[in-house]
Design a protein around this motif. Structure first.
Motif, PDB file in Angstrom:
ATOM      1  N   ILE A  49      -4.562 -19.281  -1.785  1.00  0.00           N
ATOM      2  CA  ILE A  49      -4.239 -18.367  -2.761  1.00  0.00           C
ATOM      3  C   ILE A  49      -4.676 -16.956  -2.551  1.00  0.00           C
ATOM      4  O   ILE A  49      -3.840 -16.082  -2.741  1.00  0.00           O
ATOM      5  CB  ILE A  49      -4.701 -18.807  -4.276  1.00  0.00           C
ATOM      6  N   LEU A  50      -5.739 -16.528  -1.876  1.00  0.00           N
ATOM      7  CA  LEU A  50      -6.423 -15.479  -1.445  1.00  0.00           C
ATOM      8  C   LEU A  50      -5.890 -15.030  -0.001  1.00  0.00           C
ATOM      9  O   LEU A  50      -5.207 -13.959   0.177  1.00  0.00           O
ATOM     10  CB  LEU A  50      -7.841 -15.467  -1.320  1.00  0.00           C
ATOM     11  N   VAL A  51      -5.632 -16.050   0.724  1.00  0.00           N
ATOM     12  CA  VAL A  51      -5.580 -15.719   2.313  1.00  0.00           C
ATOM     13  C   VAL A  51      -4.084 -15.235   2.417  1.00  0.00           C
ATOM     14  O   VAL A  51      -3.824 -14.369   3.151  1.00  0.00           O
ATOM     15  CB  VAL A  51      -5.724 -17.008   3.277  1.00  0.00           C
ATOM     16  N   TRP A  52      -3.080 -16.068   1.554  1.00  0.00           N
ATOM     17  CA  TRP A  52      -1.937 -15.957   2.180  1.00  0.00           C
ATOM     18  C   TRP A  52      -1.262 -14.387   1.710  1.00  0.00           C
ATOM     19  O   TRP A  52      -0.573 -13.819   2.597  1.00  0.00           O
ATOM     20  CB  TRP A  52      -0.908 -16.981   1.434  1.00  0.00           C
ATOM     21  N   PRO A  53      -1.559 -14.028   0.638  1.00  0.00           N
ATOM     22  CA  PRO A  53      -1.203 -12.465   0.301  1.00  0.00           C
ATOM     23  C   PRO A  53      -1.792 -11.558   1.187  1.00  0.00           C
ATOM     24  O   PRO A  53      -1.019 -10.535   1.406  1.00  0.00           O
ATOM     25  CB  PRO A  53      -1.748 -12.418  -1.336  1.00  0.00           C
ATOM     26  N   ILE A  54      -3.225 -11.824   1.452  1.00  0.00           N
ATOM     27  CA  ILE A  54      -3.685 -10.675   2.388  1.00  0.00           C
ATOM     28  C   ILE A  54      -2.924 -10.708   3.577  1.00  0.00           C
ATOM     29  O   ILE A  54      -2.728  -9.482   4.118  1.00  0.00           O
ATOM     30  CB  ILE A  54      -5.307 -10.892   2.440  1.00  0.00           C
ATOM     31  N   THR A  56      -0.115 -11.341   4.450  1.00  0.00           N
ATOM     32  CA  THR A  56       1.269 -10.790   4.131  1.00  0.00           C
ATOM     33  C   THR A  56       1.176  -8.848   4.173  1.00  0.00           C
ATOM     34  O   THR A  56       1.766  -8.472   4.783  1.00  0.00           O
ATOM     35  CB  THR A  56       1.994 -11.218   2.848  1.00  0.00           C
ATOM     36  N   PHE A  57       0.100  -8.970   3.311  1.00  0.00           N
ATOM     37  CA  PHE A  57      -0.165  -7.498   3.194  1.00  0.00           C
ATOM     38  C   PHE A  57      -0.645  -6.801   4.479  1.00  0.00           C
ATOM     39  O   PHE A  57       0.168  -5.978   5.080  1.00  0.00           O
ATOM     40  CB  PHE A  57      -1.538  -7.179   2.165  1.00  0.00           C
ATOM     41  N   ARG A  62       0.889  -3.533   9.230  1.00  0.00           N
ATOM     42  CA  ARG A  62       0.767  -3.420  10.534  1.00  0.00           C
ATOM     43  C   ARG A  62       1.909  -3.423  11.255  1.00  0.00           C
ATOM     44  O   ARG A  62       2.231  -2.798  12.381  1.00  0.00           O
ATOM     45  CB  ARG A  62      -0.284  -4.509  11.182  1.00  0.00           C
ATOM     46  N   GLY A  63       3.204  -3.845  10.741  1.00  0.00           N
ATOM     47  CA  GLY A  63       4.317  -4.201  11.210  1.00  0.00           C
ATOM     48  C   GLY A  63       5.530  -3.125  11.003  1.00  0.00           C
ATOM     49  O   GLY A  63       6.306  -2.881  11.450  1.00  0.00           O
ATOM     50  N   THR A  64       4.861  -1.939  10.089  1.00  0.00           N
ATOM     51  CA  THR A  64       6.007  -1.021   9.628  1.00  0.00           C
ATOM     52  C   THR A  64       5.383   0.553  10.002  1.00  0.00           C
ATOM     53  O   THR A  64       4.067   0.580   9.819  1.00  0.00           O
ATOM     54  CB  THR A  64       6.336  -0.893   8.214  1.00  0.00           C
ATOM     55  N   LEU A 106      -4.374   2.434   2.570  1.00  0.00           N
ATOM     56  CA  LEU A 106      -3.794   0.983   2.661  1.00  0.00           C
ATOM     57  C   LEU A 106      -3.629   0.673   4.146  1.00  0.00           C
ATOM     58  O   LEU A 106      -3.792  -0.175   4.682  1.00  0.00           O
ATOM     59  CB  LEU A 106      -2.532   0.765   1.895  1.00  0.00           C
ATOM     60  N   ASN A 107      -3.052   1.609   4.974  1.00  0.00           N
ATOM     61  CA  ASN A 107      -2.761   1.486   6.417  1.00  0.00           C
ATOM     62  C   ASN A 107      -4.023   1.033   6.932  1.00  0.00           C
ATOM     63  O   ASN A 107      -3.890   0.250   7.741  1.00  0.00           O
ATOM     64  CB  ASN A 107      -2.146   2.604   6.842  1.00  0.00           C
ATOM     65  N   THR A 108      -4.955   1.679   6.892  1.00  0.00           N
ATOM     66  CA  THR A 108      -6.120   1.654   7.621  1.00  0.00           C
ATOM     67  C   THR A 108      -7.194   0.296   7.143  1.00  0.00           C
ATOM     68  O   THR A 108      -7.646  -0.399   8.255  1.00  0.00           O
ATOM     69  CB  THR A 108      -7.209   2.750   7.812  1.00  0.00           C
ATOM     70  N   ALA A 109      -6.830  -0.008   5.792  1.00  0.00           N
ATOM     71  CA  ALA A 109      -7.267  -1.108   5.448  1.00  0.00           C
ATOM     72  C   ALA A 109      -6.741  -2.522   6.034  1.00  0.00           C
ATOM     73  O   ALA A 109      -7.560  -3.243   6.479  1.00  0.00           O
ATOM     74  CB  ALA A 109      -7.239  -1.104   3.919  1.00  0.00           C
ATOM     75  N   ALA A 110      -5.353  -2.207   6.487  1.00  0.00           N
ATOM     76  CA  ALA A 110      -4.746  -3.600   7.106  1.00  0.00           C
ATOM     77  C   ALA A 110      -5.328  -3.669   8.529  1.00  0.00           C
ATOM     78  O   ALA A 110      -5.758  -4.928   8.921  1.00  0.00           O
ATOM     79  CB  ALA A 110      -3.305  -3.045   7.104  1.00  0.00           C
TER      80      ALA A 110
END
Lengths: 230, 237
Positions: A49-54, A56-57, A62-64, A106-110
């Motif tokens: 439940i934690l890993v999946w949303p992270i 995705t984020f 990283r992909g855009t 948010l970008n650098t957090a990813a």
């Protein structure tokens, strides 16, 4: 061809944008690091439940392109003004300054969370098991064993990310913030002297990046006293 | 909700076709820029590996500058610098007014310059991964320096370079969005146009983000396939 007097005119003008560049870079690097650490740690437990949303984020950010993220936050969320006002968040999304910091963080957090996740996984299992055998709690193990080693391991990767962030602050000029690149573009279109302005603005960024890299290298050396310096 | 879906359809009044064409522009811009960058990167890596002082210094300065300076600044330099030079030439030939460089070609060139600086590092690292004994073996076979690099070292080097090149490619794809600032109608610019004329910025930037994400994911698969193929029959040590 290249005249020195012109440099003395444009350098102070460009330096006027440096505080804004530093603020954007500084705040987003600090906020991004805190977020990255939380994201990296949250993934250690392997709770789906934690890993999946992270994941995705991280994949989305990283992909855009950063520019799209910034526009989505500044212009895109502006569309939801009434709801944001109702939530009391409009002050944040109204200002390009906060939107830029929000997007950059948010970008650098990813990216950062991936670097830290790798570094945490790189800590030898045996050390963690030893700590457990000594009766250390998970939190204590994390604080005294895992994180100090992981942080040191993460420094080279993280310094690349920091350079990318310093460069990334230049995109804030597209959402009207006059930092160094924004001022440089203004100077180029006023004076038509692209090369001189590029050299001067480029020198500011290179100095900034060089200072950061030197500081991080020093930090790494300080954290690795036993390693023989080449 | 229906009108949002309607905006992105391919039919009448929909922006779907425009966004897909723009994605094609983004993709071709990125591919051409990446290939030009491969050329610049190879030359720079060759310079870095050279024993002579000057080529080595030039190549490392190139790398430091274009990896350290914001890409947006580099794009402004090339676009405005080139246009200003062109305008001067235009004036000499009796023309008047500002002549802008073609945005697509400038974009390809800018991406080439920037990604070349990153690719040089990848090639340089990969070169060192190829066993030095191979060059001795080439010499004993009577191959010239050029032959042994082209026929023996480069094919093996690519194997090590592919993961790094995959990273640079992802960087290039995202950098291509910056070319929108010089007016090229690629994906980012098209999204801006759509957002401006429909006043639905959220939908358009979200659609652009999704398309970038899809292109990145699809092309990433190509790189992974290439890597698997390059390493077939080999044991990674």
């Amino acid at each position: 061809m290249i005249d020195i007097a012109f440099f003395f005119e444009i350098i102070p003008a460009l330096l006027a944008g440096l505080p804004l560049t530093l603020q954007l870079a500084g705040s987003s690097i600090v906020i991004g690091f805190v977020l990255a650490l939380m994201l990296a740690l949250a993934q250690q437990g392997n709770h789906r439940i934690l890993v999946w949303p992270i994941r995705t984020f991280v994949a989305v950010f990283r992909g855009t392109p950063l520019l799209v993220q910034m526009f989505l936050i500044y212009y895109g969320l502006g569309q939801f003004r009434p709801s944001l006002q109702a939530m009391g968040l409009w002050w944040l999304f109204r200002e390009p300054y906060w939107c830029a910091i929000f997007a950059l963080s948010l970008n650098t957090a990813a990216y950062g969370s991936e670097i830290l996740r790798g570094a945490i996984q790189g800590v030898p299992r045996g050390l963690v098991e030893t700590a457990t055998a000594f009766g250390m709690s998970r939190l204590l193990t994390l604080r005294l064993v895992v994180l100090p080693l992981a942080f040191r391991q993460a420094i080279p990767g993280y310094s690349n990310e920091i350079i990318l962030m310093v460069k990334g602050t230049s995109l804030a000029s597209i959402i009207t913030l006059m930092e160094v690149t924004g001022i440089a573009q203004g100077l180029i279109s006023q004076t038509y002297r692209a090369v001189e302005v590029f050299v001067a603005a480029g020198a500011i960024y290179l100095t900034l990046n060089f200072t950061m890299i030197s500081a991080l290298n020093a930090l790494e050396a300080w954290l690795t006293p036993y390693r023989v310096r080449a | 909700m229906m009108d949002i879906v309607g905006l992105l359809t391919v039919g009448k009044g929909g922006w779907g076709v425009a966004l897909l064409i723009a994605s094609g522009v983004t993709l071709s811009l990125s591919v051409l820029g990446f290939l030009l960058g491969a050329l610049f990167g190879a030359v720079a890596a060759f310079g870095r590996l050279s024993q002579r002082r000057l080529p080595s210094w030039l190549a490392s300065t190139y790398g430091t500058v274009f990896r350290g300076v914001p890409d947006l600044l580099t794009i402004y330099l090339l676009y405005y610098g080139g246009s200003i030079a062109l305008t001067h030439i235009g004036k000499l030939m009796g023309g008047t007014g500002f002549i802008g460089l073609p945005a697509f070609a400038t974009g390809v060139f800018a991406i080439g310059i920037i990604s070349g600086a990153y690719q040089a590092e990848v090639y340089r690292g990969a070169y060192h991964a190829v066993d030095g004994g191979q060059l001795d073996a080439c010499k004993s076979l009577g191959l010239s320096g050029f032959q042994s690099h082209l026929l023996v070292v480069v094919p093996q080097l690519m194997r090590h370079a592919l993961p790094g090149l995959g990273n640079v490619w992802q960087l290039v794809l995202k950098d291509s969005a910056l070319i929108s600032v010089i007016g090229l109608v690629e994906l980012m610019r098209q999204a801006q146009i759509g957002a401006g004329s429909t006043r639905e910025p959220f939908v358009f930037y979200l659609a652009a983000a999704a398309l970038y994400f899809l292109i990145a994911a699809a092309t990433g698969t190509v790189f992974r396939y290439g890597e698997a193929r390059a390493w077939r029959g080999m044991v990674r040590t």
